[in-house]
Design a protein around this motif. Structure first.
Motif, PDB file in Angstrom:
ATOM      1  N   ASN A 265       0.799  -1.226   0.000  1.00  0.00           N
ATOM      2  CA  ASN A 265       0.000   0.000   0.000  1.00  0.00           C
ATOM      3  C   ASN A 265       0.831   1.275   0.000  1.00  0.00           C
ATOM      4  N   ARG A 273       1.138  -3.176  -6.249  1.00  0.00           N
ATOM      5  CA  ARG A 273       1.579  -3.703  -4.958  1.00  0.00           C
ATOM      6  C   ARG A 273       2.939  -4.392  -5.007  1.00  0.00           C
ATOM      7  N   TRP A 297      -5.594 -10.981  -4.526  1.00  0.00           N
ATOM      8  CA  TRP A 297      -6.112  -9.845  -3.780  1.00  0.00           C
ATOM      9  C   TRP A 297      -7.568  -9.540  -4.130  1.00  0.00           C
ATOM     10  N   SER A 298      -8.164 -10.328  -4.982  1.00  0.00           N
ATOM     11  CA  SER A 298      -9.484  -9.969  -5.495  1.00  0.00           C
ATOM     12  C   SER A 298     -10.535  -9.904  -4.389  1.00  0.00           C
ATOM     13  N   ASP A 301      -9.887  -6.752  -2.257  1.00  0.00           N
ATOM     14  CA  ASP A 301     -10.224  -5.527  -2.984  1.00  0.00           C
ATOM     15  C   ASP A 301     -11.724  -5.347  -3.151  1.00  0.00           C
ATOM     16  N   ARG A 307     -11.349  -2.401   5.354  1.00  0.00           N
ATOM     17  CA  ARG A 307     -11.001  -3.727   4.866  1.00  0.00           C
ATOM     18  C   ARG A 307     -10.058  -4.445   5.823  1.00  0.00           C
ATOM     19  N   GLN A 309      -7.293  -7.095   5.485  1.00  0.00           N
ATOM     20  CA  GLN A 309      -6.529  -7.598   4.349  1.00  0.00           C
ATOM     21  C   GLN A 309      -5.653  -8.811   4.661  1.00  0.00           C
ATOM     22  N   VAL A 401      -6.506   3.938   1.680  1.00  0.00           N
ATOM     23  CA  VAL A 401      -7.481   2.869   1.863  1.00  0.00           C
ATOM     24  C   VAL A 401      -7.705   2.658   3.364  1.00  0.00           C
TER      25      VAL A 401
END
Length: 443
Positions: A265, A273, A297-298, A301, A307, A309, A401
């Protein structure tokens, strides 16, 4: 009797717990205790908790759970860590509170009111820098940071303090280390004036030069120089210990990684990334996302903000070849290692990463102390003790983000206290057991 709030101590280091007692209020009635503080970033935070007064119109917060409010259970420091950001402006509170100093000192106003018109207030100061600590800015040979020296003559053992993927310079933690007897260099490497804006292709020789500068400048006691880092800084601390074992006497890795990562990020706009974060000798270090057949990462995302992660990192660990290629060679570290991890880490699986590091050191018969302290219910943001812990999600400093660090406010507060006590004890032992001769011939 006049209503009164007693805070002991009212002014002290942030890692000192405070005793809060109320007296002189109406007997057997509720009293509302409000703490309002201004943090280093200028934001105003507040907690409100209601306690039931005893027959003398008094309470000791450390011995009584609130009837309602921002935390539950008996916890003398609950009014501090349960503060949350005020979403609306409170000009009166902002005016009453002094701005934080260079060390990030927190100024707090405590007030208490019962239902009979009795009111009392008191001021609290939580400092990172002890009286007499010396602050020196570092802007030399391309190095950017802040050096904190303890009060009193040296020599002192030394430590380098590294931030994570948010960048910047961690003055506060360096000041706190200095307050406990360490020459502490808060070293920036991106995201601060005079440095790159992004965690992209950072040369590791920069840190080697900083370690040399620190030794030359402060001439540390016993030639002891530890490295401490949080998150990406924890990854970096392990990297530096493994690549420059003669220069690093001990490693403290907060919620670290066991493998090298790409920019994630924190890279330059348009990089994505997977560009390299670190270089050595002009060559990019291999990272776990390169040619990683398991990376995906779908799902992350597609999540709404905030989020979580961590699952993407767990997924990437399934490509054993990529993991082996990017593994930090921690067995080369020539000193004790402390690993601090969080079992509910929303950023990445720091518990598994730390376990992998500890196991690798054990398999290599590492001749120095290795400690792994895991906090199963805590999240990514291990901080100093007695700071607000209610903000579990925030916008990443580089990407914007909104990510959740995980844990809950109470668990994170407990982890903050225990981890700092653990670090302090670990460093004391590391200094006592350190021999300069062993470092001179290590690696």
């Amino acid at each position: 009797m006049t209503a009164r709030i007693a805070i002991h101590p009212a002014v002290a280091l942030i890692d000192v717990p405070r005793a809060i007692t109320l007296s002189g209020f109406a007997a057997h009635t509720p009293v509302t205790l409000t703490l309002t503080s201004k943090q280093a970033d200028g934001q105003v935070w507040r907690s409100r908790n209601v306690y039931l007064l005893d027959a003398n119109g008094a309470i000791d917060v450390a011995q009584q759970a609130p009837e309602s409010g921002a935390y539950a259970g008996v916890d003398g420091q609950g009014p501090f860590w349960s503060q949350s950001v005020l979403l609306t402006d409170d000009a009166d509170a902002a005016l009453l509170l002094a701005p934080a100093g260079a060390d990030g000192a927190i100024h707090t106003l405590a007030s208490a009111t019962d239902g009979h018109g009795n009111h009392a207030s008191a001021r609290i100061e939580q400092h990172y820098a002890a009286p007499g600590a010396v602050r020196q800015e570092l802007r030399q040979d391309g190095l950017v940071g802040t050096l904190y020296l303890p009060a009193g003559p040296g020599p002192h053992p030394a430590i380098v303090v590294l931030n994570g993927s948010g960048g910047g310079i961690n003055d506060a933690r360096a000041a706190l280390f200095a307050s406990h007897g360490y020459a502490a260099l808060a070293l920036g490497y991106f995201g601060a004036p005079g440095l790159p804006d992004y965690l992209s292709g950072i040369p590791l020789e920069y840190f080697e030069r900083a370690l040399q500068w620190l030794r030359h400048t402060v001439k540390p006691a016993g030639d002891f120089v530890a490295v401490s880092g949080h998150s990406r800084g924890g990854e970096l601390a392990l990297l530096l210990g493994s690549l420059y074992p003669r220069a690093v006497s001990a490693v403290i890795a907060y919620v670290p990684s066991s493998v090298v990562h790409g920019v994630l990020n924190a890279g330059k706009p348009g990089e994505g990334r997977f560009k390299p974060a670190w270089t050595q000798g002009g060559q990019a270090l291999a990272h776990v996302w390169e040619q990683n057949a398991a990376q995906d990462w779908s799902l992350v995302d597609a999540l709404p903000e905030p989020r979580r992660q961590a699952q993407a990192f767990v997924q990437a660990q399934q490509d054993e070849t990529a993991v082996a290629r990017a593994r930090i060679p921690v067995e080369r570290i020539a000193g004790p290692v402390l690993l601090l991890s969080a079992g509910d880490d929303g950023y990445w699986p720091s518990t598994q990463y730390a376990r992998d590091v500890a196991q690798a050191l054990k398999a290599a018969d590492h001749p120095h102390a290795v400690e792994h302290h895991d906090y199963p219910q805590a999240g990514h943001a291990l901080q100093a003790p007695h700071v607000p812990t209610t903000e579990l999600a925030r916008a990443h400093a580089v990407s914007g983000v909104v990510l959740t660090g995980g844990g809950d406010a109470a668990a994170n507060a407990r982890a903050n206290v225990d981890s700092w006590e653990t670090v302090h004890r670990f460093l004391s032992n590391a200094v006592a057991q350190h021999t300069p001769l062993a470092v001179a011939h290590a690696g």
